[in-house]
Design an enzyme around this catalytic site. Structure first.
Site, PDB file in Angstrom:
ATOM      1  N   ASN A   7     -30.288   0.707 -17.682  1.00  0.00           N
ATOM      2  CA  ASN A   7     -31.198  -0.308 -17.647  1.00  0.00           C
ATOM      3  C   ASN A   7     -30.696  -1.287 -16.424  1.00  0.00           C
ATOM      4  O   ASN A   7     -29.906  -2.015 -16.786  1.00  0.00           O
ATOM      5  CB  ASN A   7     -31.507  -0.832 -18.726  1.00  0.00           C
ATOM      6  CG  ASN A   7     -32.669  -1.807 -18.908  1.00  0.00           C
ATOM      7  OD1 ASN A   7     -32.762  -2.462 -17.849  1.00  0.00           O
ATOM      8  ND2 ASN A   7     -33.578  -2.094 -19.951  1.00  0.00           N
ATOM      9  N   HIS A  10     -31.477  -6.442 -15.478  1.00  0.00           N
ATOM     10  CA  HIS A  10     -30.922  -7.732 -15.345  1.00  0.00           C
ATOM     11  C   HIS A  10     -30.342  -7.913 -13.794  1.00  0.00           C
ATOM     12  O   HIS A  10     -29.920  -8.805 -13.450  1.00  0.00           O
ATOM     13  CB  HIS A  10     -29.979  -7.849 -16.321  1.00  0.00           C
ATOM     14  CG  HIS A  10     -30.434  -7.971 -17.747  1.00  0.00           C
ATOM     15  ND1 HIS A  10     -31.442  -8.884 -17.822  1.00  0.00           N
ATOM     16  CD2 HIS A  10     -30.377  -7.455 -18.699  1.00  0.00           C
ATOM     17  CE1 HIS A  10     -31.966  -8.940 -19.332  1.00  0.00           C
ATOM     18  NE2 HIS A  10     -31.274  -8.070 -19.779  1.00  0.00           N
ATOM     19  N   HIS A  43     -38.019  -2.151 -17.385  1.00  0.00           N
ATOM     20  CA  HIS A  43     -39.284  -2.662 -18.180  1.00  0.00           C
ATOM     21  C   HIS A  43     -39.916  -3.513 -17.335  1.00  0.00           C
ATOM     22  O   HIS A  43     -39.514  -4.697 -16.734  1.00  0.00           O
ATOM     23  CB  HIS A  43     -38.497  -3.494 -19.423  1.00  0.00           C
ATOM     24  CG  HIS A  43     -39.362  -4.116 -20.353  1.00  0.00           C
ATOM     25  ND1 HIS A  43     -38.992  -4.559 -21.575  1.00  0.00           N
ATOM     26  CD2 HIS A  43     -40.719  -4.147 -20.463  1.00  0.00           C
ATOM     27  CE1 HIS A  43     -40.297  -4.792 -22.008  1.00  0.00           C
ATOM     28  NE2 HIS A  43     -41.261  -4.580 -21.523  1.00  0.00           N
ATOM     29  N   ARG A  45     -42.547  -5.963 -17.340  1.00  0.00           N
ATOM     30  CA  ARG A  45     -43.153  -6.692 -18.233  1.00  0.00           C
ATOM     31  C   ARG A  45     -44.476  -7.559 -17.659  1.00  0.00           C
ATOM     32  O   ARG A  45     -44.639  -7.704 -16.750  1.00  0.00           O
ATOM     33  CB  ARG A  45     -42.311  -7.792 -18.725  1.00  0.00           C
ATOM     34  CG  ARG A  45     -41.110  -7.539 -19.477  1.00  0.00           C
ATOM     35  CD  ARG A  45     -40.254  -8.768 -19.790  1.00  0.00           C
ATOM     36  NE  ARG A  45     -39.152  -8.480 -20.989  1.00  0.00           N
ATOM     37  CZ  ARG A  45     -39.551  -8.929 -22.191  1.00  0.00           C
ATOM     38  NH1 ARG A  45     -40.724  -9.471 -22.598  1.00  0.00           N
ATOM     39  NH2 ARG A  45     -38.624  -8.425 -23.226  1.00  0.00           N
ATOM     40  N   ARG A  49     -41.245 -10.915 -15.141  1.00  0.00           N
ATOM     41  CA  ARG A  49     -39.986 -11.911 -15.139  1.00  0.00           C
ATOM     42  C   ARG A  49     -38.769 -11.095 -14.313  1.00  0.00           C
ATOM     43  O   ARG A  49     -38.142 -12.215 -13.886  1.00  0.00           O
ATOM     44  CB  ARG A  49     -39.518 -12.551 -16.415  1.00  0.00           C
ATOM     45  CG  ARG A  49     -38.987 -11.432 -17.188  1.00  0.00           C
ATOM     46  CD  ARG A  49     -38.255 -12.128 -18.408  1.00  0.00           C
ATOM     47  NE  ARG A  49     -39.346 -12.550 -19.449  1.00  0.00           N
ATOM     48  CZ  ARG A  49     -39.158 -12.529 -20.909  1.00  0.00           C
ATOM     49  NH1 ARG A  49     -37.811 -12.109 -21.119  1.00  0.00           N
ATOM     50  NH2 ARG A  49     -39.817 -12.743 -21.792  1.00  0.00           N
ATOM     51  N   GLU A  70     -40.119   1.308 -19.538  1.00  0.00           N
ATOM     52  CA  GLU A  70     -40.257   0.704 -20.924  1.00  0.00           C
ATOM     53  C   GLU A  70     -41.671  -0.158 -20.741  1.00  0.00           C
ATOM     54  O   GLU A  70     -41.502  -0.676 -19.537  1.00  0.00           O
ATOM     55  CB  GLU A  70     -39.233  -0.335 -21.097  1.00  0.00           C
ATOM     56  CG  GLU A  70     -37.992   0.279 -21.628  1.00  0.00           C
ATOM     57  CD  GLU A  70     -36.865  -0.501 -21.928  1.00  0.00           C
ATOM     58  OE1 GLU A  70     -37.163  -1.971 -22.190  1.00  0.00           O
ATOM     59  OE2 GLU A  70     -35.795  -0.521 -21.973  1.00  0.00           O
ATOM     60  N   THR A 101     -36.357  -7.827 -25.947  1.00  0.00           N
ATOM     61  CA  THR A 101     -37.234  -6.998 -26.810  1.00  0.00           C
ATOM     62  C   THR A 101     -36.377  -7.405 -28.172  1.00  0.00           C
ATOM     63  O   THR A 101     -35.146  -7.025 -28.525  1.00  0.00           O
ATOM     64  CB  THR A 101     -37.182  -5.422 -26.549  1.00  0.00           C
ATOM     65  OG1 THR A 101     -37.665  -5.538 -25.149  1.00  0.00           O
ATOM     66  CG2 THR A 101     -38.354  -4.819 -27.210  1.00  0.00           C
ATOM     67  N   GLU A 151     -36.671   6.228 -29.315  1.00  0.00           N
ATOM     68  CA  GLU A 151     -35.501   5.418 -29.176  1.00  0.00           C
ATOM     69  C   GLU A 151     -35.173   4.542 -30.277  1.00  0.00           C
ATOM     70  O   GLU A 151     -35.987   3.664 -30.498  1.00  0.00           O
ATOM     71  CB  GLU A 151     -35.486   4.491 -27.990  1.00  0.00           C
ATOM     72  CG  GLU A 151     -34.446   4.133 -27.560  1.00  0.00           C
ATOM     73  CD  GLU A 151     -34.072   3.061 -26.133  1.00  0.00           C
ATOM     74  OE1 GLU A 151     -35.068   3.417 -25.360  1.00  0.00           O
ATOM     75  OE2 GLU A 151     -33.671   2.260 -26.299  1.00  0.00           O
ATOM     76  N   HIS A 191     -30.150  -0.809 -27.339  1.00  0.00           N
ATOM     77  CA  HIS A 191     -30.296  -2.338 -27.400  1.00  0.00           C
ATOM     78  C   HIS A 191     -28.872  -2.986 -27.992  1.00  0.00           C
ATOM     79  O   HIS A 191     -28.736  -2.494 -29.166  1.00  0.00           O
ATOM     80  CB  HIS A 191     -31.657  -2.497 -28.375  1.00  0.00           C
ATOM     81  CG  HIS A 191     -32.007  -3.841 -27.906  1.00  0.00           C
ATOM     82  ND1 HIS A 191     -31.733  -5.147 -28.239  1.00  0.00           N
ATOM     83  CD2 HIS A 191     -33.070  -4.123 -27.059  1.00  0.00           C
ATOM     84  CE1 HIS A 191     -32.191  -6.010 -27.534  1.00  0.00           C
ATOM     85  NE2 HIS A 191     -33.388  -5.633 -26.903  1.00  0.00           N
TER      86      HIS A 191
HETATM   87  N1  PXP Z   1     -33.762   0.027 -25.161  1.00  0.00           N
HETATM   88  C1  PXP Z   1     -34.946  -0.978 -25.134  1.00  0.00           C
HETATM   89  C2  PXP Z   1     -36.428  -0.288 -25.778  1.00  0.00           C
HETATM   90  C3  PXP Z   1     -34.965  -2.205 -24.571  1.00  0.00           C
HETATM   91  O1  PXP Z   1     -36.162  -2.906 -24.610  1.00  0.00           O
HETATM   92  C4  PXP Z   1     -33.670  -2.678 -24.236  1.00  0.00           C
HETATM   93  C5  PXP Z   1     -33.824  -4.062 -23.334  1.00  0.00           C
HETATM   94  O2  PXP Z   1     -34.468  -3.960 -22.215  1.00  0.00           O
HETATM   95  C6  PXP Z   1     -32.553  -1.699 -23.851  1.00  0.00           C
HETATM   96  C7  PXP Z   1     -32.725  -0.575 -24.492  1.00  0.00           C
HETATM   97  C8  PXP Z   1     -31.299  -2.085 -23.458  1.00  0.00           C
HETATM   98  O3  PXP Z   1     -30.593  -3.087 -24.112  1.00  0.00           O
HETATM   99  P1  PXP Z   1     -29.626  -3.961 -23.504  1.00  0.00           P
HETATM  100  O4  PXP Z   1     -29.771  -4.461 -22.252  1.00  0.00           O
HETATM  101  O5  PXP Z   1     -29.211  -4.848 -24.826  1.00  0.00           O
HETATM  102  O6  PXP Z   1     -28.332  -2.727 -23.585  1.00  0.00           O
END
Ligand code: PXP
Length: 237
Positions: A7, A10, A43, A45, A49, A70, A101, A151, A191
């Site tokens: 992901n 960030h 994601h 949003r 953001r 996402e 999330t 997931e 997550h």
């Molecule tokens: N899975 C989902 C559905 C999420 O919303 C997120 C965060 O965007 C992640 C996985 C990844 O989480 P993390 O950034 O804590 O690894």
């Protein structure tokens, strides 16, 4: 070996800290794929953001593995997804004030409306996953709504502060994975997973793919994106 989906939200968070044009999540995605990631996750949003529509569109052109969007289960996002056509959409709950999330989607609470959202995405050739808590009723409901995948939310496992609590949460994730697979769903998890807590989850046989963002991007700031992805892949081996 599990697949790793990275992901890159960030990277965009860092860009938006100065509202500039760098670092580019698209470049991070390319490096993640070169290092062995088999999926890229973003994601989009409602408040935009971090990830913007531009990122999603360019990623669609560039990502060679699996692009997973996402998204909240709302009409605006369905329209965007049908236009951009990611390989997969993961339905997540969204609250504006949240830092990230906060839990799985309440599939049961959404009721029948979710079926239309899922079929609208599937009609466009998008594989649909639902982010769910490791709760048997939610997983059953995800199957009944027509999802292709779930997931499993590993947030409570990741946040557990005692070994005992962590084991309890791990057990729930394991049972959820078993149930999802038995129902014929593709099972993923994510997550809060990081370089210290990922291994027990990576050992769950029914889980095909882990979705990891924050920990990899945080490490990439110090060691570089490819190195951070490779180090995570080592732990999944
Ligand atoms: N899975 C989902 C559905 C999420 O919303 C997120 C965060 O965007 C992640 C996985 C990844 O989480 P993390 O950034 O804590 O690894």
């Amino acid at each position: 070996m599990k697949k790793l989906a990275v992901n890159v939200d960030h990277v965009a968070t860092l860009r938006e800290a100065r509202r500039t044009f760098y670092p580019d999540p698209v470049e991070a995605a390319v490096l993640a794929e070169l290092a062995g990631a088999e999926g890229i996750v973003v994601h989009l949003r409602e408040d935009r953001r971090h990830i913007k529509e531009r990122d999603l569109k360019v990623l669609r052109e560039v990502v060679k593995t699996c692009l997973n969007l996402e998204m909240a289960p709302v009409e605006e996002m369905v329209r965007i997804a049908r236009e951009v056509r990611p390989d997969m959409a993961t339905l997540v709950p969204e609250r504006r004030q949240e830092i990230t999330t906060e839990g799985g989607l309440d599939v049961i609470g959404y009721g029948e409306g979710l079926k239309g959202i899922i079929s609208g995405l599937k009609e466009a050739g998008i594989t649909v996953s639902i982010f769910v808590d490791p709760n048997p009723k939610q997983i059953e409901a995800a199957k009944a709504m027509g999802a292709d995948a779930v997931e499993i939310h590993t947030g409570l496992y990741s946040e557990a502060r005692t070994h005992e609590r962590q084991q309890q949460e791990l057990q729930k994730v394991m049972e959820a994975a078993r149930q999802g697979k038995a129902l014929g769903l593709s099972v993923r998890a994510g997550h809060g997973l990081n370089y210290w807590n990922v291994r027990p989850v990576a050992l769950i046989p029914e889980i095909e793919e882990l979705s990891i963002g924050h920990a990899i991007i945080a490490r990439a700031v110090l060691v570089g994106m490819q190195q951070a992805v490779r180090e995570m892949l080592e732990l999944l081996r």
